[in-house]
Design an enzyme around this catalytic site. Structure first.
Site, PDB file in Angstrom:
ATOM      1  N   LYS A 245       0.838  -1.195   0.000  1.00  0.00           N
ATOM      2  CA  LYS A 245       0.000   0.000   0.000  1.00  0.00           C
ATOM      3  C   LYS A 245       0.873   1.244   0.000  1.00  0.00           C
ATOM      4  O   LYS A 245       1.941   1.273   0.614  1.00  0.00           O
ATOM      5  CB  LYS A 245      -0.926   0.002   1.215  1.00  0.00           C
ATOM      6  CG  LYS A 245      -1.970  -1.108   1.170  1.00  0.00           C
ATOM      7  CD  LYS A 245      -2.923  -1.034   2.351  1.00  0.00           C
ATOM      8  CE  LYS A 245      -3.969  -2.142   2.261  1.00  0.00           C
ATOM      9  NZ  LYS A 245      -4.923  -2.101   3.391  1.00  0.00           N
TER      10      LYS A 245
ATOM     11  N   ARG B 188     -15.988  -7.294   9.229  1.00  0.00           N
ATOM     12  CA  ARG B 188     -16.623  -6.124   8.639  1.00  0.00           C
ATOM     13  C   ARG B 188     -17.759  -6.552   7.718  1.00  0.00           C
ATOM     14  O   ARG B 188     -17.802  -7.689   7.241  1.00  0.00           O
ATOM     15  CB  ARG B 188     -15.610  -5.283   7.865  1.00  0.00           C
ATOM     16  CG  ARG B 188     -15.095  -5.936   6.594  1.00  0.00           C
ATOM     17  CD  ARG B 188     -13.968  -5.150   5.971  1.00  0.00           C
ATOM     18  NE  ARG B 188     -13.437  -5.800   4.775  1.00  0.00           N
ATOM     19  CZ  ARG B 188     -12.281  -5.490   4.209  1.00  0.00           C
ATOM     20  NH1 ARG B 188     -11.534  -4.524   4.727  1.00  0.00           N
ATOM     21  NH2 ARG B 188     -11.862  -6.123   3.131  1.00  0.00           N
TER      22      ARG B 188
ATOM     23  N   ARG C 198     -19.390  -5.213   4.161  1.00  0.00           N
ATOM     24  CA  ARG C 198     -19.031  -4.335   3.041  1.00  0.00           C
ATOM     25  C   ARG C 198     -20.105  -4.398   1.961  1.00  0.00           C
ATOM     26  O   ARG C 198     -20.659  -5.456   1.669  1.00  0.00           O
ATOM     27  CB  ARG C 198     -17.676  -4.741   2.465  1.00  0.00           C
ATOM     28  CG  ARG C 198     -17.320  -4.101   1.138  1.00  0.00           C
ATOM     29  CD  ARG C 198     -15.876  -4.335   0.765  1.00  0.00           C
ATOM     30  NE  ARG C 198     -14.977  -3.567   1.629  1.00  0.00           N
ATOM     31  CZ  ARG C 198     -13.653  -3.504   1.457  1.00  0.00           C
ATOM     32  NH1 ARG C 198     -13.083  -4.163   0.462  1.00  0.00           N
ATOM     33  NH2 ARG C 198     -12.911  -2.795   2.279  1.00  0.00           N
TER      34      ARG C 198
ATOM     35  N   LYS D  18     -11.138 -11.327   8.202  1.00  0.00           N
ATOM     36  CA  LYS D  18      -9.722 -11.393   7.841  1.00  0.00           C
ATOM     37  C   LYS D  18      -8.951 -11.891   9.056  1.00  0.00           C
ATOM     38  O   LYS D  18      -9.117 -11.364  10.165  1.00  0.00           O
ATOM     39  CB  LYS D  18      -9.200 -10.019   7.405  1.00  0.00           C
ATOM     40  CG  LYS D  18      -9.911  -9.453   6.182  1.00  0.00           C
ATOM     41  CD  LYS D  18      -9.438  -8.046   5.859  1.00  0.00           C
ATOM     42  CE  LYS D  18      -8.035  -8.042   5.322  1.00  0.00           C
ATOM     43  NZ  LYS D  18      -7.617  -6.691   4.864  1.00  0.00           N
TER      44      LYS D  18
ATOM     45  N   LYS E 191      -8.533 -13.800   3.663  1.00  0.00           N
ATOM     46  CA  LYS E 191      -9.796 -13.065   3.741  1.00  0.00           C
ATOM     47  C   LYS E 191     -10.881 -13.926   3.120  1.00  0.00           C
ATOM     48  O   LYS E 191     -10.755 -14.394   1.992  1.00  0.00           O
ATOM     49  CB  LYS E 191      -9.690 -11.723   3.005  1.00  0.00           C
ATOM     50  CG  LYS E 191     -10.978 -10.903   3.069  1.00  0.00           C
ATOM     51  CD  LYS E 191     -10.863  -9.611   2.289  1.00  0.00           C
ATOM     52  CE  LYS E 191     -10.961  -9.855   0.806  1.00  0.00           C
ATOM     53  NZ  LYS E 191     -11.046  -8.597   0.027  1.00  0.00           N
TER      54      LYS E 191
ATOM     55  N   ARG F 229     -13.376   3.881  -5.086  1.00  0.00           N
ATOM     56  CA  ARG F 229     -12.318   2.961  -5.506  1.00  0.00           C
ATOM     57  C   ARG F 229     -12.319   2.789  -7.018  1.00  0.00           C
ATOM     58  O   ARG F 229     -13.336   2.449  -7.624  1.00  0.00           O
ATOM     59  CB  ARG F 229     -12.492   1.598  -4.831  1.00  0.00           C
ATOM     60  CG  ARG F 229     -11.564   0.507  -5.340  1.00  0.00           C
ATOM     61  CD  ARG F 229     -11.533  -0.677  -4.418  1.00  0.00           C
ATOM     62  NE  ARG F 229     -10.971  -0.326  -3.110  1.00  0.00           N
ATOM     63  CZ  ARG F 229     -10.813  -1.194  -2.117  1.00  0.00           C
ATOM     64  NH1 ARG F 229     -11.180  -2.454  -2.282  1.00  0.00           N
ATOM     65  NH2 ARG F 229     -10.300  -0.797  -0.968  1.00  0.00           N
TER      66      ARG F 229
ATOM     67  N   GLU G 279      -3.113   0.571  -3.746  1.00  0.00           N
ATOM     68  CA  GLU G 279      -2.757  -0.791  -3.327  1.00  0.00           C
ATOM     69  C   GLU G 279      -2.413  -1.612  -4.562  1.00  0.00           C
ATOM     70  O   GLU G 279      -3.202  -1.694  -5.507  1.00  0.00           O
ATOM     71  CB  GLU G 279      -3.896  -1.447  -2.558  1.00  0.00           C
ATOM     72  CG  GLU G 279      -3.546  -2.829  -2.031  1.00  0.00           C
ATOM     73  CD  GLU G 279      -4.641  -3.441  -1.182  1.00  0.00           C
ATOM     74  OE1 GLU G 279      -4.413  -4.512  -0.595  1.00  0.00           O
ATOM     75  OE2 GLU G 279      -5.740  -2.844  -1.120  1.00  0.00           O
TER      76      GLU G 279
ATOM     77  N   LYS H 135      -7.157   1.047   6.865  1.00  0.00           N
ATOM     78  CA  LYS H 135      -8.193   2.079   7.011  1.00  0.00           C
ATOM     79  C   LYS H 135      -8.927   1.921   8.338  1.00  0.00           C
ATOM     80  O   LYS H 135      -9.328   2.913   8.955  1.00  0.00           O
ATOM     81  CB  LYS H 135      -9.164   1.986   5.830  1.00  0.00           C
ATOM     82  CG  LYS H 135      -8.546   2.351   4.488  1.00  0.00           C
ATOM     83  CD  LYS H 135      -9.582   2.406   3.397  1.00  0.00           C
ATOM     84  CE  LYS H 135      -9.976   1.031   2.931  1.00  0.00           C
ATOM     85  NZ  LYS H 135      -8.892   0.349   2.194  1.00  0.00           N
TER      86      LYS H 135
END
Length: 801
Positions: free
Chosen positions: A215, A286, A288, A312, A325, A391, A441, A473
């Protein structure tokens, strides 16, 4: 003034003639009057009005320039429909003149790539022009703190950067069209290769792949330069084509699509701390979802929209497992029931069976769904933060070997910790923290011991990107929103470095590492090293850097101007005068034939300033005058000299390691214990020899006797006869102490080099050389003394020799 000289060197003459720059000289005259009459309140207002008027002029020029670039890009996009796989020789001037006429019947891939490169070159020059204008305004405001009593005061000064903001003008559509053209050109070239060789491109056998992700932070000023390095090799990838829809609805087109994630943790932020410490088995959970690029509200989510449940898990290298992940999708209306353990997953299993999923896939789905809900219940997890960004992904089809994603407009907002009994907060008053940079990334999937593409090496090492390993993040959001609370015990290493200027224009040139040079700086050392290491290609140049060519030196400005004139019809409509015929003959054209052929062969009149200009002209000017035009603490623009500034050379002997060349963010590293243990053994070897030498010296001092000295020494004075053993012992002790100091300093220097992870030699280039020279000199001196003592009288005929 250094900035005045750098500004004159950084401007493009052709853009300056068109009024594309803030007139720094005229503005500086107002600053000088302000300095002479510091108490005059009207001078700051005069400066503000002058800047605002010039920004208005620059803004209008930027609008016109973007429309011009978009017109050329659209014409090239339309002409790319006629790309040919045949090796057809065409006249480049004819191609340029017919680019926008609709008469294009055949376009070779190499000429299409040349046109795309010329548009990219002109676009980057436009970006550099805008960046220089911004630097100029910042420099002027910085000088106002010296010349004005209170600096730039008043409400109108607060809006000086937002009024006529030319950075808000979007160039995403141009990049999208260029990406499509490059993709078509690459596909055509691959088809040509297949026809010649008969082997499909990308055909490989079974391999073991190594996946890694890196990253980077990119300043928004430098983001176009990064995109320009990506699109010739990777096309823009998206799940939903929105370009035509945006054109029909007259909506601004963007390369990115909204991505939103809700992260779950408990009241003590257990998952955050475990993740930050990189503990074995550290988990992140998370939810998403991917928004619609055409919607302004990124939080909009329908009941039947898909939400991905993701987990993850981090694994250390010693565990033998890789970090992974995993995720599965649910409808938005099912998420609340799932996180509370009330959702029946049998319908989802039936859908998978209907899709003929294997037993292993069914088993993995049940394990994953059970694992997530079990951890939510066991750790009492709740929604804590939400991250949102736009993104843009670059990937070639389904090929996973190289994937680049760019996150812009990154923002982090607080969740309600489950107080609303919903999996996400639906209000509008949540605290928000904005991230100042874009996050790039790079995900690579390559076979073992396979060398990555040269353009990726060039991209990863360019000064436009700042490497920030392990950037998260989620971790950044927790530290930004809750870092002041007593529940947060640690913050990421980058949190205290957000105010560091990472713009490429403030970084020095990165010299490629030459492993044959090492620490040697002179011609003799370089020659010696190359005699030892050789002068092969792999030894003398950084691997891949010599092959990574971005926009090779071609007259792109002239190619672009010809294409622009051809699109506007100026090349065809030029009157057939004698001067035009002479110009055509000078260009290699033919002035004979029919009237139609003459019109096609005539070259369009070009301005006299169609010269080749570098896209990094501003950076070269700043580097030449050692100027870094950014203001720290809002007071003064700073200048650093290469000798004593932030990028000073390393003092290797004392072990001081400065900032890495071209790198601003300091990154903590994990050290290989074997490297440090080897360095310690090296030091202990020298310490052992120094101890022996010191003990011998102490023994000579304590137990020495001048009566046992050689006969030639006994003839000296009484002082030397009585104290010779003491002098000899002290000399040995001093040599031992110097050896100990050398061992310690070398160990410290090598350790710091290991800590800094600098690409320099870890071996000692001075110690063995000095030791060898002293030993050789001592042996030669002793041998000469014995030879002269034994054969001197015979050779000279003098018994007293």
């Amino acid at each position: 003034m250094p900035f005045s000289k750098a500004w004159r060197s950084a401007v493009y003459p052709d853009f300056r003639e068109q009024g594309a720059y803030i007139n720094y000289k005229a503005t500086k005259d107002i600053l000088h009057r302000m300095k002479e009459d510091i108490a005059n309140p009207s001078t700051p207002d005069e400066l503000y009005n002058s800047l605002l008027l010039q920004k208005c002029r620059v803004y209008k020029w930027c609008e016109k320039k973007i429309k011009e670039l978009l017109t050329v890009a659209e014409a090239l996009m339309a002409a790319s429909d006629y790309l040919t796989e045949e090796d057809t020789k065409t006249n480049l001037s004819l191609v340029l003149n017919t680019l926008g006429s609709g008469n294009m019947k055949c376009l070779p891939p190499n000429e299409a790539r040349l046109l795309a490169d010329s548009i990219t070159h002109e676009l980057l020059r436009f970006v550099e022009c805008c960046n220089l204008n911004t630097d100029t305004i910042e420099h002027i405001i910085g000088r106002m703190y010296r010349y004005a009593v209170l600096g730039p005061t008043g409400k109108h000064w607060n809006n000086i950067m937002t009024e006529y903001d030319y950075h808000k003008l979007s160039i995403h559509e141009i990049f999208y069209l260029l990406s499509k053209v490059y993709d078509r050109v690459t596909a055509t070239e691959n088809m040509r290769i297949v026809k010649r060789s008969g082997i499909p491109a990308g055909t490989v056998g079974s391999q073991v792949f190594d996946r890694r992700s890196v990253k980077y932070w990119v300043h928004l000023q430098d983001l176009p330069f990064v995109i320009a390095r990506i699109i010739p090799h990777l096309p823009h990838s998206t799940f939903k084509e929105t370009y035509q829809t945006c054109k029909e609805r007259n909506i601004p087109f963007t390369l990115g699509s909204p991505v939103s994630s809700v992260y779950w943790d408990n009241n003590e932020f257990l998952l955050y701390h475990r993740r930050l410490e990189r503990l074995e088995g550290a988990t992140l959970i998370r939810m998403r979802w991917y928004g619609d690029p055409l919607e302004n509200d990124w939080n909009k989510l329908g009941p039947n929209d898909s939400v991905f449940m993701e987990i993850k898990v981090h694994h250390e290298a010693w565990s033998g497992e890789r970090s992974n992940k995993r995720r599965f999708a649910l409808k938005e209306k099912e998420v609340n029931s799932y996180v509370h353990g009330e959702l029946d997953l049998n319908p989802a299993l039936e859908k998978l069976r209907a899709k003929k999923a294997s037993k292993k896939e069914l088993h993995n789905f049940m394990d994953l769904s059970t694992e997530i809900v079990t951890k939510i219940d066991a750790y009492d997890l709740k929604p804590v933060i939400r991250t949102q960004c736009s993104r843009a992904a670059f990937q070639r089809g389904i090929d996973q070997s190289i994937r680049v994603s760019i996150d812009t407009d990154l923002r982090v907002c607080a969740e309600d910790f489950g107080l609303g009994h919903h999996w996400r907060y639906s209000g509008v008053d949540a605290p928000v923290s904005y991230f100042p940079y874009a996050v790039v990334e790079i995900k690579l999937q390559c076979a073992e011991n396979e060398r990555i593409a040269p353009w990726i090496e060039e991209l990863m090492s360019c000064r436009y990107m700042e490497s920030v390993p392990k950037f998260s993040k989620y971790a950044h959001g927790i530290a930004s929103l809750y870092g002041h609370t007593p529940f947060i015990k640690m913050v990421p290493y980058w949190m205290h470095q957000l105010d560091i200027d990472i713009r490429a224009s403030t970084k020095p040139e990165q010299n490629q590492w030459d492993p044959t040079v090492g620490l040697a700086s002179g011609c003799w050392e370089r020659t010696t090293d190359r005699a030892i290491f050789g002068v092969g290609h792999a030894q003398t140049q950084t691997v891949g850097a010599s092959e990574a060519q971005f926009l090779p030196r071609t007259d792109y400005t002239r190619v672009y101007q010809k294409a622009l004139h051809g699109i506007r019809g100026e090349g065809v409509a030029t009157p057939a005068t004698a001067d035009n015929f002479q110009d055509a003959e000078a260009e290699g054209g033919c002035a004979s034939g029919t009237a139609g052929s003459r019109k096609q062969q005539l070259q369009p009149r070009l301005p006299a300033h169609t010269l080749q200009y570098d896209v990094d002209r501003r950076h070269k000017a700043y580097t030449t005058f050692h100027l870094y035009p950014f203001a720290e603490y809002g007071v003064e623009s700073l200048c650093f000299t290469p000798a004593s500034g932030k990028n000073a050379a390393a003092e290797v002997l004392s072990g001081l390691i400065p900032w890495q060349t071209g790198k601003r963010i300091r990154v903590p590293q994990k050290y290989d214990p074997k490297t440090l243990l080897t360095s310690e053994r090296y030091m202990l070897k020298w310490t052992e020899h120094a101890t022996r030498l010191g003990l011998v010296g102490l023994g000579v001092i304590q137990f020495g006797n001048s009566m046992t000295l050689p006969g030639d020494v006994t003839q000296l004075s009484s002082f030397w006869r009585a104290n010779f053993h003491i002098v000899l012992g002290i000399a040995l002790v001093l040599v031992a102490l110097m050896t100990l100091m050398y061992a310690l300093m070398t160990f410290k220097a090598r350790s710091r080099r290991v800590y800094a992870r600098k690409k320099i030699r870890f071996d000692d280039s001075w110690g063995p050389t000095v030791l060898t020279v002293f030993l050789a000199f001592g042996i030669c001196v002793i041998a000469m003394m014995h030879i002269l003592g034994r054969y001197g009288p015979m050779l000279t005929g003098d018994d007293n020799f």
